[in-house]
Scaffold this active site. Sequence first.
Site, PDB file in Angstrom:
ATOM      1  N   TYR A 136     -16.111 -35.931 -34.877  1.00 45.81           N
ATOM      2  CA  TYR A 136     -16.134 -36.118 -36.193  1.00 45.81           C
ATOM      3  C   TYR A 136     -17.513 -37.327 -36.674  1.00 45.81           C
ATOM      4  CZ  TYR A 136     -10.902 -34.749 -36.579  1.00 45.81           C
ATOM      5  OH  TYR A 136      -9.968 -34.381 -37.163  1.00 45.81           O
ATOM      6  N   HIS A 159      -9.489 -29.064 -29.351  1.00 54.06           N
ATOM      7  CA  HIS A 159     -10.109 -28.352 -30.471  1.00 54.06           C
ATOM      8  C   HIS A 159      -9.895 -27.158 -31.647  1.00 54.06           C
ATOM      9  CE1 HIS A 159     -11.662 -30.750 -33.682  1.00 54.06           C
ATOM     10  NE2 HIS A 159     -11.270 -30.737 -34.259  1.00 54.06           N
ATOM     11  N   SER A 205      -5.192 -31.147 -41.736  1.00 52.46           N
ATOM     12  CA  SER A 205      -5.380 -30.782 -43.455  1.00 52.46           C
ATOM     13  C   SER A 205      -3.453 -31.253 -43.998  1.00 52.46           C
ATOM     14  CB  SER A 205      -5.593 -29.905 -43.562  1.00 52.46           C
ATOM     15  OG  SER A 205      -5.929 -29.512 -45.400  1.00 52.46           O
ATOM     16  N   PRO A 206      -2.707 -32.306 -43.289  1.00 53.92           N
ATOM     17  CA  PRO A 206      -1.822 -32.585 -44.703  1.00 53.92           C
ATOM     18  C   PRO A 206      -1.545 -32.961 -45.750  1.00 53.92           C
ATOM     19  CG  PRO A 206      -2.627 -34.788 -43.332  1.00 53.92           C
ATOM     20  CD  PRO A 206      -3.128 -33.210 -43.256  1.00 53.92           C
ATOM     21  N   LEU A 207      -2.467 -33.571 -46.596  1.00 55.95           N
ATOM     22  CA  LEU A 207      -2.300 -32.718 -47.822  1.00 55.95           C
ATOM     23  C   LEU A 207      -3.358 -32.035 -49.152  1.00 55.95           C
ATOM     24  CD1 LEU A 207      -2.929 -36.725 -48.516  1.00 55.95           C
ATOM     25  CD2 LEU A 207      -0.858 -35.695 -48.625  1.00 55.95           C
ATOM     26  N   GLY A 208      -3.444 -31.302 -47.533  1.00 51.14           N
ATOM     27  CA  GLY A 208      -4.259 -29.923 -48.705  1.00 51.14           C
ATOM     28  C   GLY A 208      -6.516 -29.875 -48.382  1.00 51.14           C
TER      29      GLY A 208
END
Length: 290
Positions: free
Chosen positions: A55, A130, A210-213
């Site tokens: 990151y 990862h 990427s929980p919100l897409g």
Amino acid sequence: METKQLGSTGVTISAIGLGGMPMSLSGRPPESQAINVIHKALDLGVTLIDTADSYCQDESDKHHNERLICKALQQYQGDTSQVTVATKGGLMRPNGSWTRNGNPDHLRQTIRVSFEALGGTKPIDVWQYHAPDPNYTIEEALAPAKEAVDEGLIRFVGVSNFSVEQIKQARDVVEIVSVQNQYNPWNRQPESDGVLEYCETEGLTFFPWSPLGGSRRVSKLEDIAVIAQLAKEKGVSVYQIVLAWLLAKSPCIVPIPGASKLSSIDDSLHASEVKLSEAEVRKIDQQTSS
């Protein structure tokens, strides 16, 4: 903030974590703003922060997010003894791109750098491989993690972007407590490939990345009728509805939405208070599947 168990470790973590990635990629916020976001998350009860050595902007900037999180924790005026930081290793950032590197020598080295970046005074709470590199076997790639556990550099180990068969192979090398794969209403692979069911059955924590897409999807959530309607009915944001959908899917799921603004972290973390009925979950399932 509600809490859950990290795998079968007995360690308690918040039901929603904080994803650190947006604070360190290109276009990242000023450091002071990022630290304020982390502090706000802690104020709201977050005890899980997700990061990675990759990151950062590129290879010259490696481990940026880990160092940022370490600095924020050191500057926090409250108690951080119960905070779990989960990092990852195995991706490279040449010129800002993403490539896999499961070379055991590289992983051995990056684990040590992550240990130092996160303070160097106690074991890494959770270190996750990862993404599997096809150039190396799972056994070869995870051997350094097992060594680091034995040396006291790592407390717990997880995997990311793994299939059920790969998780099983990993568990033959070292104890695995978590799995982090992509999962959201538009990407249901963990349902179809059995990973979510396997985690639930085996007592592993599932972190949906990427929980919100993704960034393009996030900007258009208001345009998705079923999500917009439920948000209006419940008086919450569309982001909270998507995170509530994840939480309703399985008790082993702990969403880790990324944030770089105070407003977004404040909004996301209240999603644990939003409850969706089975009928509402099915409605989202039916109208978002691609």
